[in-house]
Design a protein around this motif. Structure first.
Motif, mmCIF file in Angstrom:
data_model
loop_
_atom_site.group_PDB
_atom_site.id
_atom_site.type_symbol
_atom_site.label_atom_id
_atom_site.label_comp_id
_atom_site.label_asym_id
_atom_site.label_seq_id
_atom_site.Cartn_x
_atom_site.Cartn_y
_atom_site.Cartn_z
ATOM 1 N N THR A 21 0.830 -1.194 0.000
ATOM 2 C CA THR A 21 0.000 0.000 0.000
ATOM 3 C C THR A 21 0.870 1.250 0.000
ATOM 4 O OG1 THR A 21 -0.115 0.395 2.392
ATOM 5 C CG2 THR A 21 -1.638 -1.263 1.477
ATOM 6 N N ASP A 22 0.234 2.361 -0.259
ATOM 7 C CA ASP A 22 0.934 3.639 -0.202
ATOM 8 C C ASP A 22 1.149 4.095 1.244
ATOM 9 O OD1 ASP A 22 -1.795 4.093 0.207
ATOM 10 O OD2 ASP A 22 -1.747 6.063 -0.748
ATOM 11 N N ARG A 23 0.707 3.287 2.199
ATOM 12 C CA ARG A 23 0.888 3.614 3.615
ATOM 13 C C ARG A 23 2.031 2.817 4.241
ATOM 14 N NH1 ARG A 23 -5.246 3.578 5.872
ATOM 15 N NH2 ARG A 23 -4.717 1.383 6.149
ATOM 16 N N GLY A 24 2.780 2.087 3.396
ATOM 17 C CA GLY A 24 3.893 1.301 3.908
ATOM 18 C C GLY A 24 3.464 0.003 4.569
ATOM 19 N N THR A 25 2.293 -0.500 4.201
ATOM 20 C CA THR A 25 1.782 -1.743 4.770
ATOM 21 C C THR A 25 1.547 -2.764 3.659
ATOM 22 O OG1 THR A 25 -0.508 -0.953 4.631
ATOM 23 C CG2 THR A 25 0.666 -0.539 6.704
ATOM 24 N N LEU A 26 1.227 -3.978 4.058
ATOM 25 C CA LEU A 26 0.899 -5.042 3.113
ATOM 26 C C LEU A 26 -0.561 -5.442 3.294
ATOM 27 C CD1 LEU A 26 3.988 -7.339 3.658
ATOM 28 C CD2 LEU A 26 3.621 -5.734 1.792
ATOM 29 N N VAL A 27 -1.200 -5.815 2.207
ATOM 30 C CA VAL A 27 -2.544 -6.377 2.243
ATOM 31 C C VAL A 27 -2.442 -7.777 1.661
ATOM 32 C CG1 VAL A 27 -4.890 -6.202 1.329
ATOM 33 C CG2 VAL A 27 -3.690 -4.142 2.080
ATOM 34 N N ILE A 28 -2.931 -8.760 2.405
ATOM 35 C CA ILE A 28 -2.875 -10.154 1.996
ATOM 36 C C ILE A 28 -4.282 -10.626 1.675
ATOM 37 C CG2 ILE A 28 -2.210 -12.495 2.663
ATOM 38 C CD1 ILE A 28 0.163 -10.579 2.657
ATOM 39 N N GLN A 29 -4.465 -11.161 0.489
ATOM 40 C CA GLN A 29 -5.739 -11.758 0.087
ATOM 41 C C GLN A 29 -5.602 -13.263 0.218
ATOM 42 O OE1 GLN A 29 -6.779 -10.846 -3.949
ATOM 43 N NE2 GLN A 29 -8.417 -12.351 -4.005
ATOM 44 N N GLY A 30 -6.447 -13.873 1.019
ATOM 45 C CA GLY A 30 -6.389 -15.308 1.225
ATOM 46 C C GLY A 30 -7.717 -15.826 1.721
ATOM 47 N N MET A 31 -7.759 -17.092 2.010
ATOM 48 C CA MET A 31 -8.975 -17.707 2.528
ATOM 49 C C MET A 31 -9.128 -17.357 4.004
ATOM 50 S SD MET A 31 -10.266 -19.064 -0.102
ATOM 51 C CE MET A 31 -11.649 -19.832 0.705
ATOM 52 N N GLN A 32 -10.291 -16.861 4.376
ATOM 53 C CA GLN A 32 -10.540 -16.490 5.764
ATOM 54 C C GLN A 32 -10.606 -17.737 6.630
ATOM 55 O OE1 GLN A 32 -13.984 -14.045 6.382
ATOM 56 N NE2 GLN A 32 -13.590 -13.823 8.552
ATOM 57 N N VAL A 33 -9.930 -17.674 7.763
ATOM 58 C CA VAL A 33 -9.959 -18.768 8.727
ATOM 59 C C VAL A 33 -11.229 -18.613 9.559
ATOM 60 C CG1 VAL A 33 -8.779 -19.819 10.693
ATOM 61 C CG2 VAL A 33 -7.443 -18.873 8.801
ATOM 62 N N THR A 34 -12.084 -19.630 9.526
ATOM 63 C CA THR A 34 -13.353 -19.566 10.246
ATOM 64 C C THR A 34 -13.532 -20.694 11.259
ATOM 65 O OG1 THR A 34 -14.463 -20.792 8.484
ATOM 66 C CG2 THR A 34 -14.521 -18.386 8.332
ATOM 67 N N ASP A 35 -12.625 -21.652 11.268
ATOM 68 C CA ASP A 35 -12.731 -22.788 12.175
ATOM 69 C C ASP A 35 -12.639 -22.309 13.627
ATOM 70 O OD1 ASP A 35 -12.653 -25.652 12.917
ATOM 71 O OD2 ASP A 35 -10.610 -25.147 13.549
ATOM 72 N N PRO A 36 -13.679 -22.537 14.439
ATOM 73 C CA PRO A 36 -13.671 -22.042 15.815
ATOM 74 C C PRO A 36 -12.496 -22.564 16.656
ATOM 75 C CG PRO A 36 -15.883 -22.719 15.196
ATOM 76 C CD PRO A 36 -14.966 -23.161 14.090
ATOM 77 N N ALA A 37 -12.117 -23.823 16.480
ATOM 78 C CA ALA A 37 -11.001 -24.371 17.255
ATOM 79 C C ALA A 37 -9.691 -23.676 16.893
ATOM 80 C CB ALA A 37 -10.890 -25.877 17.028
ATOM 81 N N THR A 38 -9.493 -23.391 15.622
ATOM 82 C CA THR A 38 -8.283 -22.683 15.188
ATOM 83 C C THR A 38 -8.291 -21.258 15.719
ATOM 84 O OG1 THR A 38 -8.172 -24.037 13.196
ATOM 85 C CG2 THR A 38 -6.933 -21.971 13.179
ATOM 86 N N LEU A 39 -9.418 -20.577 15.599
ATOM 87 C CA LEU A 39 -9.504 -19.196 16.076
ATOM 88 C C LEU A 39 -9.325 -19.106 17.588
ATOM 89 C CD1 LEU A 39 -12.396 -17.887 13.833
ATOM 90 C CD2 LEU A 39 -9.954 -17.341 13.653
ATOM 91 N N ALA A 40 -9.706 -20.147 18.307
ATOM 92 C CA ALA A 40 -9.527 -20.157 19.760
ATOM 93 C C ALA A 40 -8.047 -20.158 20.141
ATOM 94 C CB ALA A 40 -10.228 -21.371 20.370
ATOM 95 N N GLU A 41 -7.188 -20.621 19.239
ATOM 96 C CA GLU A 41 -5.743 -20.631 19.485
ATOM 97 C C GLU A 41 -5.092 -19.286 19.190
ATOM 98 O OE1 GLU A 41 -3.659 -23.946 17.722
ATOM 99 O OE2 GLU A 41 -5.501 -25.121 17.730
ATOM 100 N N ALA A 42 -5.797 -18.420 18.462
ATOM 101 C CA ALA A 42 -5.249 -17.117 18.081
ATOM 102 C C ALA A 42 -5.333 -16.158 19.264
ATOM 103 C CB ALA A 42 -6.023 -16.559 16.889
ATOM 104 N N ARG A 43 -4.476 -15.151 19.230
ATOM 105 C CA ARG A 43 -4.418 -14.183 20.323
ATOM 106 C C ARG A 43 -5.056 -12.865 19.927
ATOM 107 N NH1 ARG A 43 1.582 -13.474 21.879
ATOM 108 N NH2 ARG A 43 0.570 -11.715 22.844
ATOM 109 N N ASP A 44 -5.879 -12.335 20.793
ATOM 110 C CA ASP A 44 -6.341 -10.948 20.729
ATOM 111 C C ASP A 44 -6.899 -10.536 19.374
ATOM 112 O OD1 ASP A 44 -5.422 -10.711 23.384
ATOM 113 O OD2 ASP A 44 -3.414 -10.223 22.670
ATOM 114 N N ILE A 45 -7.874 -11.270 18.867
ATOM 115 C CA ILE A 45 -8.530 -10.861 17.618
ATOM 116 C C ILE A 45 -9.535 -9.773 17.966
ATOM 117 C CG2 ILE A 45 -9.896 -11.583 15.637
ATOM 118 C CD1 ILE A 45 -8.902 -14.433 16.168
#
Length: 63
Positions: A21-45
């Motif tokens: 981006t023009d803001r010095g960041t990256l944008v990633i296009q991918g498949m959204q993770v929706t599995d509740p067990a996987t998301l439970a392992e993630a931090r601070d969403i």
């Protein structure tokens, strides 16, 4: 925000794709993770945030 295409490992014009981006960041296009067990392992969403899954080979475009 302005996007500049960096690269994709998709042969069909979809995801996964990476942009700078023009803001010095990256944008990633991918498949959204929706599995509740996987998301439970993630931090601070926070509201408005999403996890996306992309293959490691996509990052070869970052040089």
């Amino acid at each position: 925000m302005q996007l500049r295409f960096v690269g994709s490992t998709s042969n069909q014009g979809g995801c996964p794709t990476i942009y700078e981006t023009d803001r010095g960041t990256l944008v990633i296009q991918g498949m959204q993770v929706t599995d509740p067990a996987t998301l439970a392992e993630a931090r601070d969403i926070l509201d408005g945030e999403a996890f996306v899954e992309v293959p490691k080979e996509l990052f070869k475009f970052l040089g």
